[in-house]
Design an enzyme around this catalytic site. Structure first.
Site, PDB file in Angstrom:
ATOM      1  CE1 TYR A 160      47.492  10.527  85.216  1.00 56.47           C
ATOM      2  CE2 TYR A 160      48.885  11.075  87.089  1.00 56.47           C
ATOM      3  CZ  TYR A 160      48.656  10.359  85.941  1.00 56.47           C
ATOM      4  OH  TYR A 160      49.576   9.435  85.522  1.00 56.47           O
ATOM      5  CG  HIS A 212      49.102  14.202  85.029  1.00 55.74           C
ATOM      6  ND1 HIS A 212      48.100  14.530  84.144  1.00 55.74           N
ATOM      7  CD2 HIS A 212      49.672  13.084  84.539  1.00 55.74           C
ATOM      8  CE1 HIS A 212      48.058  13.629  83.171  1.00 55.74           C
ATOM      9  NE2 HIS A 212      49.015  12.744  83.371  1.00 55.74           N
ATOM     10  CG  HIS A 312      54.672   7.951  79.040  1.00 54.53           C
ATOM     11  ND1 HIS A 312      53.886   8.344  77.979  1.00 54.53           N
ATOM     12  CD2 HIS A 312      53.829   7.734  80.078  1.00 54.53           C
ATOM     13  CE1 HIS A 312      52.627   8.385  78.368  1.00 54.53           C
ATOM     14  NE2 HIS A 312      52.555   8.009  79.637  1.00 54.53           N
ATOM     15  CD  GLU A 339      54.308   5.445  83.766  1.00 57.55           C
ATOM     16  OE1 GLU A 339      54.660   6.119  82.769  1.00 57.55           O
ATOM     17  OE2 GLU A 339      53.289   5.707  84.428  1.00 57.55           O
TER      18      GLU A 339
END
Ligand code: GCO
Ligand code: MG
Length: 402
Positions: A160, A212, A312, A339
Site C-alpha cells: 500500500y 494501513h 480522509h 488529506e
C-alpha cells in the site's frame, strides 16, 4: 422550495469512479453531493436510486437536519458505509442548495471562519527511502507544511501507498493480490525512514505515516514507541479499529499521536476512541460519514475530548468531498488537517470548484453553497470502470488486512 428531482451521475475521470448526486428544486436551484465509495460504487447507486431518492421528492430542501434524521433514524437499518455514503450525498446537496438559496457559502452558515486556511497534508512515496525523501523535499518546495511519508519496505515487492513494481499492473477488472506482506520487515525499516525524514526535512514540517491496518495492537504500540523521538504529527490506522479496545493497548505503550477512522461512518464507530481519549485525530470524511451534518456531529463529540478532525481526502473521494472538508474545516474549531492528495487534472475538469489549494492550505472560496459544479459533457467522456483495492497476503499466503 420543494425537491422535484434527484439523479446520480457516474464518471471515472483518470480511471477513478466518482458518483455525484444532483438534487433539483422547483426554483431552479440544484445541489451536488459526493456519493463515491471505492469498490462498492454501484451498490451506493442502487441504494440511492431504488430506496432513497424517491422519498425525497416533494420535501422542503431547507430541512437538512430533519432529512438527515429521516434517512438515519427513520430507517430500520442504521449505519454502514453504503447507507451513510448515500446520506452524505443527500446532505451535501442540501447544504449546497441552502447556501445557493441564501446566496452565501456553506462555511458562513456553519458559523463563519475560525481560521485563515485549512492545513492540507501531501503524499511523498517511493520505492526506496531515498526516492521517498526526494519526493518529500519536492512536496515541501511546492508549499506543503505537512507530508505523509511512505516507502517500499526492502523485501516486499508491492504494498500500500508506494508506486507499483510493474507500472500498468492495475486493479481494474477484479480484485488482485499483493503477496508477501511482512510486518517484521516493515517494523525493521520504518523507524529509520522516519528518523531520516525528520533529520532531512527539519523540525518545522509535520510528518505523518499510514500503516494501513497492517499491524496487531502490540506491534502498533512498539512502532509508536520507536517513533517517539521523531515527534510525528500522527501514526495512522496502525491497527484495524473494529475493536476499539485495541487502542487502549496501543495507548498504554506510546505517546505518538494516533489517527484512525477513514473507514468509519458514524460517531458510534469511534465513541469509545473519542470519549476515552484513545486517539488524537479522527479521520472520518464528509463523503463516508453522513455528510456535513454527520461530520459536525462527530466534531461536537470530539471537541471536549481533545480529539481533532483530520479528514480522509484520498483521490478516490471527489472534489465535492474536498469542498465539504474546506467548508467544515474553515469553520470548525477542532479541525486540524485534511488529506490533500492532488486529484487528476481530469477530475478538476469534470467537477470544477471554487476551493483552491496553495502554499499548503485549502481555501473554500466565497461562492454560494459548496461552490462546486459538474460538467456532464466532460463526465460522459469517462465511463465507469470496475476497480478494486487489492487483497494483501502474508508471506505464507494468509489473507491479511489491506
Ligand atoms: C489514505 C487512505 C487511502 C485509502 C483509499 C481507499 O489514507 O489516503 O488510506 O489511500 O486506502 O482511499 O479507498
Ligand atoms: Mg489511510
Amino acid at each position: 422550495m420543494r425537491i422535484t428531482g434527484a439523479r446520480v451521475i457516474v464518471t471515472a475521470p483518470g480511471g477513478l469512479n466518482f458518483l455525484t448526486l444532483r438534487i433539483d428544486t422547483d426554483e431552479g436551484i440544484y445541489g451536488l453531493g459526493d456519493a463515491s465509495l471505492f469498490g462498492r460504487e454501484m451498490a451506493v447507486k442502487a441504494c440511492l436510486e431504488d430506496h432513497i431518492l424517491p422519498s425525497l421528492i416533494g420535501l422542503d430542501p431547507a430541512r437538512i437536519e430533519d432529512t438527515w434524521q429521516m434517512l438515519y433514524r427513520g430507517v430500520y437499518w442504521r449505519r454502514g458505509p453504503i447507507n451513510m455514503t448515500c446520506i452524505a450525498a443527500v446532505d451535501m446537496a442540501l447544504w449546497d442548495i441552502k447556501g445557493k438559496a441564501l446566496n452565501t457559502p456553506v462555511w458562513n452558515l456553519l458559523g463563519g471562519r475560525c481560521r485563515e486556511g485549512v492545513m492540507g497534508y501531501g503524499h511523498a512515496s517511493g520505492r526506496s527511502a531515498a526516492e521517498t525523501l526526494e519526493n518529500a523535499h519536492a512536496a515541501i518546495e511546492s508549499g506543503y507544511r505537512a507530508v505523509r511519508i511512505q516507502s517500499r519496505v526492502p523485501g516486499i515487492e508491492d504494498m500500500y501507498g508506494v508506486p507499483r513494481s510493474a507500472p500498468g499492473r492495475d486493479s481494474i477488472g477484479s480484485p488482485w493480490t499483493e503477496p508477501g506482506w511482512s510486518s517484521a520487515k516493515y517494523l525493521a525499516s520504518t523507524p529509520g525512514l522516519l528518523e531520516e525524514a525528520r533529520r532531512q526535512l527539519g523540525d518545522d514540517i509535520h510528518l505523518l505515516h499510514d500503516s494501513h491496518h497492517r499491524l496487531t495492537p502490540i506491534e502498533a504500540g512498539w512502532l509508536g514507541k520507536a517513533l517517539e523521538g521523531v515527534r510525528m504529527f500522527w501514526l495512522e490506522d496502525a491497527t484495524p479499529a473494529e475493536n476499539q479496545a485495541s487502542f487502549r493497548l496501543i495507548r498504554q505503550h506510546t505517546t505518538t499521536p494516533l489517527a484512525v477512522g477513514e473507514v468509519f461512518n458514524t460517531v458510534y464507530d469511534a465513541l469509545a476512541l473519542i470519549t476515552e481519549q484513545l486517539i488524537d485525530y479522527i479521520r472520518t470524511s464528509a463523503g463516508h460519514a453522513g455528510g456535513i451534518t454527520g461530520l459536525r456531529k462527530i466534531a461536537a463529540v470530539a471537541e471536549p475530548h481533545n480529539v481533532r478532525l483530520g479528514c480522509h481526502g484520498a483521490i478516490d473521494l471527489s472534489p465535492i468531498t474536498v469542498a465539504a472538508a474546506a467548508h467544515v474545516g474553515i469553520s470548525t474549531h477542532n479541525f486540524a488537517v485534511v488529506e490533500a492528495q492532488q486529484h487528476f487534472t481530469e477530475s478538476h475538469e469534470v467537477i470544477p470548484h471554487a476551493w483552491t489549494f496553495a502554499d499548503g492550505y485549502l481555501q473554500p472560496g466565497d461562492a454560494p453553497g459548496l461552490g462546486v459544479d459538474i460538467d456532464e459533457a466532460e463526465a460522459a467522456r469517462y465511463p465507469y470502470v470496475h476497480r478494486y483495492a487489492p487483497y494483501a497476503r502474508l508471506e505464507d499466503g494468509t489473507l491479511w488486512n489491506y
